[in-house]
Design a protein around this motif. Structure first.
Motif, PDB file in Angstrom:
ATOM      1  N   GLU A 458      26.053  48.109 -44.168  1.00 26.07           N
ATOM      2  CA  GLU A 458      25.471  46.968 -44.885  1.00 26.07           C
ATOM      3  C   GLU A 458      24.444  47.404 -45.923  1.00 26.07           C
ATOM      4  O   GLU A 458      24.317  46.798 -46.982  1.00 26.07           O
ATOM      5  CB  GLU A 458      24.850  45.991 -43.885  1.00 26.07           C
ATOM      6  N   GLN A 459      23.703  48.461 -45.620  1.00 26.99           N
ATOM      7  CA  GLN A 459      22.685  48.916 -46.571  1.00 26.99           C
ATOM      8  C   GLN A 459      23.296  49.489 -47.842  1.00 26.99           C
ATOM      9  O   GLN A 459      22.633  49.572 -48.877  1.00 26.99           O
ATOM     10  CB  GLN A 459      21.783  49.970 -45.906  1.00 26.99           C
ATOM     11  N   SER A 460      24.581  49.904 -47.777  1.00 26.40           N
ATOM     12  CA  SER A 460      25.220  50.470 -48.967  1.00 26.40           C
ATOM     13  C   SER A 460      25.518  49.408 -50.012  1.00 26.40           C
ATOM     14  O   SER A 460      25.919  49.731 -51.129  1.00 26.40           O
ATOM     15  CB  SER A 460      26.512  51.202 -48.576  1.00 26.40           C
ATOM     16  N   LEU A 461      25.361  48.115 -49.650  1.00 27.86           N
ATOM     17  CA  LEU A 461      25.559  47.052 -50.627  1.00 27.86           C
ATOM     18  C   LEU A 461      24.440  47.018 -51.654  1.00 27.86           C
ATOM     19  O   LEU A 461      24.582  46.418 -52.722  1.00 27.86           O
ATOM     20  CB  LEU A 461      25.641  45.690 -49.918  1.00 27.86           C
ATOM     21  N   PHE A 462      23.319  47.658 -51.351  1.00 27.45           N
ATOM     22  CA  PHE A 462      22.163  47.621 -52.241  1.00 27.45           C
ATOM     23  C   PHE A 462      22.057  48.924 -53.020  1.00 27.45           C
ATOM     24  O   PHE A 462      22.361  50.003 -52.511  1.00 27.45           O
ATOM     25  CB  PHE A 462      20.886  47.358 -51.451  1.00 27.45           C
ATOM     26  N   SER A 463      21.634  48.785 -54.267  1.00 30.57           N
ATOM     27  CA  SER A 463      21.497  49.938 -55.148  1.00 30.57           C
ATOM     28  C   SER A 463      20.330  49.685 -56.109  1.00 30.57           C
ATOM     29  O   SER A 463      19.753  48.592 -56.136  1.00 30.57           O
ATOM     30  CB  SER A 463      22.800  50.167 -55.924  1.00 30.57           C
ATOM     31  N   ASP A 464      20.013  50.703 -56.884  1.00 32.71           N
ATOM     32  CA  ASP A 464      18.911  50.561 -57.835  1.00 32.71           C
ATOM     33  C   ASP A 464      19.187  49.470 -58.863  1.00 32.71           C
ATOM     34  O   ASP A 464      18.256  48.833 -59.365  1.00 32.71           O
ATOM     35  CB  ASP A 464      18.656  51.890 -58.553  1.00 32.71           C
ATOM     36  N   CYS A 465      20.472  49.262 -59.171  1.00 30.56           N
ATOM     37  CA  CYS A 465      20.806  48.298 -60.217  1.00 30.56           C
ATOM     38  C   CYS A 465      20.555  46.854 -59.784  1.00 30.56           C
ATOM     39  O   CYS A 465      20.415  45.963 -60.630  1.00 30.56           O
ATOM     40  CB  CYS A 465      22.256  48.466 -60.658  1.00 30.56           C
ATOM     41  N   ASN A 466      20.531  46.589 -58.484  1.00 29.76           N
ATOM     42  CA  ASN A 466      20.263  45.230 -58.030  1.00 29.76           C
ATOM     43  C   ASN A 466      18.963  45.147 -57.221  1.00 29.76           C
ATOM     44  O   ASN A 466      18.739  44.179 -56.485  1.00 29.76           O
ATOM     45  CB  ASN A 466      21.430  44.680 -57.200  1.00 29.76           C
ATOM     46  N   SER A 467      18.136  46.163 -57.350  1.00 26.18           N
ATOM     47  CA  SER A 467      16.896  46.208 -56.569  1.00 26.18           C
ATOM     48  C   SER A 467      15.906  45.133 -56.989  1.00 26.18           C
ATOM     49  O   SER A 467      15.027  44.751 -56.214  1.00 26.18           O
ATOM     50  CB  SER A 467      16.243  47.596 -56.694  1.00 26.18           C
ATOM     51  N   GLY A 468      16.035  44.628 -58.193  1.00 23.67           N
ATOM     52  CA  GLY A 468      15.111  43.598 -58.645  1.00 23.67           C
ATOM     53  C   GLY A 468      15.513  42.201 -58.227  1.00 23.67           C
ATOM     54  O   GLY A 468      14.833  41.233 -58.571  1.00 23.67           O
ATOM     55  N   CYS A 469      16.619  42.076 -57.500  1.00 22.61           N
ATOM     56  CA  CYS A 469      17.119  40.764 -57.096  1.00 22.61           C
ATOM     57  C   CYS A 469      17.020  40.612 -55.580  1.00 22.61           C
ATOM     58  O   CYS A 469      17.224  41.573 -54.838  1.00 22.61           O
ATOM     59  CB  CYS A 469      18.577  40.582 -57.512  1.00 22.61           C
ATOM     60  N   LEU A 470      16.716  39.409 -55.159  1.00 24.73           N
ATOM     61  CA  LEU A 470      16.698  39.119 -53.729  1.00 24.73           C
ATOM     62  C   LEU A 470      18.098  38.649 -53.343  1.00 24.73           C
ATOM     63  O   LEU A 470      18.430  37.468 -53.430  1.00 24.73           O
ATOM     64  CB  LEU A 470      15.656  38.056 -53.411  1.00 24.73           C
TER      65      LEU A 470
END
Length: 702
Positions: A458-470
């Motif tokens: 599940e954590q692999s869904l997050f990246s630097d490119c979407n880090s600014g979004c909740l």
């Protein structure tokens, strides 16, 4: 008055015309009506049964349940059938058979209507989408709510789904209505086959009975064709058609969240089944017996048949009720004798294993076509109805033709059935090579930079490119980036704005698209998964061709295999053997196979959906490579085990045939003497029949 011709043959003639009920080659009008009604009932039950299998993925998504739960629902039909089959087969034969069949058809229709009932209770289908909030707004909301990087990585964003109606849905699981409806369908289907076939066999000419039964069975094959075609049609129609504005629906039939109008087909199938019950209410309990049922020599079995004939009831006193204790004492030795036949036991084990493979494969084949080859549910059902089912029907018919043309014996039938099954098995191995790559989904099958072979967490869904979004990791609202990669949601794609509305919404400034885009371009994304799978589209026609060919070849052995079952046992054990065979295959294959096939398929799910009130729902995307291996591997593995049992059974069958031939030679002289006695008794038998015809009001005890 009839005159006896006292010749050696003991034949007799009539001065007057024989009654119409004894004219040979005639078919009573009521029997014709019964044949038509039974054919329609067979068609109706086959249509509703195949439609149930065509709606598997629709029910999964509508009720947010995994595949193994669908397997339980699918097997509930067999549960209902087994609950009453013993009672119906025994007591139904002694009652008004056409009316019992009519009651069964009514129960089937009510069960079918009950399956559709949740649609009218559960409310509207709420699509899991992040663009719903902006449908009636002039300013589209940003798909990327701003937040701190720390909070975005926890995935604690509140669900966008409304909580309204949560308590109502959690109070009762709607799929239970589907389960109970299918159980009721199974109960209602029980009397159709045994009572219908026995009715035809009792009142049709002996030379015509097999033809009539064959016609009924043939018409029943048409049912699945129309069932899958109905499933294809309903899968194209949105579930809440007529209640929602289709312009606001942001998904297409190829989307993993799409739910077709599954309930509509059940209403149609229920109405057809209800119509099939009507003719049976106007049919009599019994018909005039054809002449060949009693105009014959008086062997003990034939004499008993005359006595039990419905048209002879007024001529005989009823027998005393059978002693249950005595019947139980006879049943155990009879069952022991049947199960003491090693050929029958091996045959039973082989068919149970092969039925597990067959039922599991057929139940989830439309879903396999959807998930592995990226086809819509509508197209998968259409192909099953128009290609696979006719191939199976043609194969079964061709197998019977081969049996008749080449006059295959017991060993010939066994070898033919084994050979066709083995050839179909080898052809099926090629399915393993007809693979498609997994869909490219960022954070699930590939990294955000486009590198394949990602181990999903599940954590692999997050990246630097979407880090600014909740962003929520539970959402499934896929968008296709300009780079050909699918993103789980516009938020996880890093999109900051959108234009358009409904399914025409386009997301702009998607930062994650730039990470895997080797060439500069627009950082946009559109709704839905990317469909760029050219290699898979090229291999799909070969899959269909091989599927048709293997289905035809395997079904060639169906008729010879059934003949083998009948001929490898003693005639007096035939009914019990067929009953045990039906009971075993339904209990040990029809019920468990869809459940454990579904449970194993669930293990290949990569991304689960979530219910409105929390908890895991239906699977959104599978690991197609793992799906192919477990689905085909389990199907072929079960058939492999059955072949080893077949190899063990051939020596036993040869020994059985030699023993039967030796017994026939030993009893040859006894049979000749018995034949002479039988010819001598024909004169007395004709005198007995003449006495019955001339004294219709006389009570006689045999």
């Amino acid at each position: 008055m009839r005159k006896m011709d006292n010749t050696a043959t003991g034949s007799w003639t009539a001065d007057t015309n024989p009654p119409s009920s004894t004219v040979k080659n005639s078919c009573h009008p009521n029997l014709k009506m019964f044949l038509a009604a039974l054919s329609f009932a067979y068609f109706a039950k086959a249509l509703s049964g195949s439609y149930m299998k065509s709606t598997i993925t629709q029910l999964e998504r509508r009720f947010d349940i995994p595949s193994y739960m669908i397997g339980i629902i699918d097997g509930s039909f067999e549960i209902g059938n087994l609950l009453v089959i013993a009672f119906v087969s025994y007591f139904g034969a002694k009652l008004h058979r056409p009316k019992i069949i009519a009651i069964g058809c009514i129960l089937m229709s009510f069960g079918t209507f009950l399956i559709a009932m949740p649609h009218f209770i559960i409310g509207r289908y709420k699509i899991e989408t992040s663009v719903r909030s902006s449908v009636n707004s002039t300013n589209n909301l940003s798909p990327c709510p701003t937040s701190s990087p720390e909070s975005s990585r926890t995935g604690d964003r509140p669900s966008i789904l409304p909580s309204r109606g949560c308590e109502r849905e959690s109070s009762v699981s709607m799929w239970i209505y589907v389960f109970l409806g299918n159980v009721l369908r199974g109960i209602g289907e029980t009397p159709v086959q045994p009572l219908g076939i026995s009715y035809i066999d009792d009142y049709a000419q002996s030379e015509n009975a097999a033809l009539y039964i064959g016609c009924v069975q043939t018409i029943s094959i048409i049912g699945p064709v129309f069932g899958y075609l109905l499933g294809s049609l309903c899968a194209k129609i949105y579930v809440d058609i007529g209640y929602v504005d289709m312009e606001t629906v942001t998904i297409t039939p190829s989307d993993a969240r799409w739910v077709g109008a599954w309930w509509l087909g059940y209403l149609i199938a229920g109405a057809i089944t209800l119509m099939s019950a009507v003719p049976f209410w106007f049919l009599p309990k019994s018909l005039p017996m054809p002449v060949d049922k009693h105009d014959t020599s008086c062997t003990p079995e034939q004499t008993r048949f005359i006595k039990d004939s419905p048209t002879m009831e007024h001529k005989f006193r009823p027998e005393e009720p059978a002693n249950l204790h005595q019947m139980a004492k006879e049943f155990v030795p009879t069952l022991k004798s049947l199960l003491g036949n090693p050929v029958y036991v091996i045959y039973l084990c082989v068919t149970i294993i092969q039925f597990n493979s067959l039922i599991g494969m057929v139940t989830y084949k439309p879903k396999y076509i959807e998930q592995h080859y990226g086809q819509s549910a509508s197209k998968a059902n259409f192909l099953m109805g128009m290609i696979n089912i006719p191939a199976v029907a043609l194969g079964m018919f061709s197998g019977g033709v081969v049996m008749k043309k080449y006059k295959l014996g017991v060993m010939g039938a066994a070898k033919f059935a084994f050979g066709t099954s083995l050839l179909g098995y080898f052809l099926s191995l090629f399915f393993l090579a007809m693979s498609c790559d997994n869909a490219t989904v960022a954070g699930i099958t590939v990294s955000y930079t486009g590198v394949e072979g990602l181990s999903y967490q599940e954590q692999s869904l997050f990246s630097d490119c979407n880090s600014g979004c909740l962003c929520s990791r539970r959402e499934w609202d896929p968008v296709c980036g300009e780079n050909g990669i699918t993103y789980v949601s516009p938020c996880l794609a890093g999109c900051t704005s959108s234009t358009g509305s409904g399914r025409n919404t386009v997301f702009d400034n998607c930062r994650c698209v730039a990470m895997a885009d080797t060439q500069p371009g627009n950082l946009t994304a559109t709704l839905g998964q990317c469909q760029h799978r050219d290699s898979c589209d090229k291999i799909f026609p070969y899959f269909l061709a091989l599927s048709v060919l293997s289905s035809f070849i395997i079904s060639l052995g169906g008729t010879p295999g059934f003949v083998l079952l009948i001929r490898c046992i003693k005639p007096e054990l035939k009914s019990l053997a067929l009953g045990i065979h039906t009971l075993a295959t339904r209990t040990l294959a029809g019920i468990p196979a869809p459940i454990y096939f579904g449970a194993i398929i669930d293990t290949t799910c990569l991304k689960w959906g979530y219910k409105m009130c929390g908890g895991r729902g239906a699977c959104r995307i599978y690991n197609t490579s793992a799906y192919r291996i477990v689905y085909l591997g389990l199907t072929l593995g079960l058939r492999t085990v059955s072949f080893f049992l077949c190899i063990l059974g051939f020596p036993l069958l040869k020994r059985h045939i030699k023993r039967e031939e030796k017994a026939a030679m030993t009893n040859g002289s006894a049979d000749l003497e018995s034949l002479r006695k039988e010819e001598h008794s024909s004169i007395h038998c004709e005198q007995f029949i003449l006495a019955l015809d001339c004294n219709p009001n006389r009570e006689t005890r045999l």
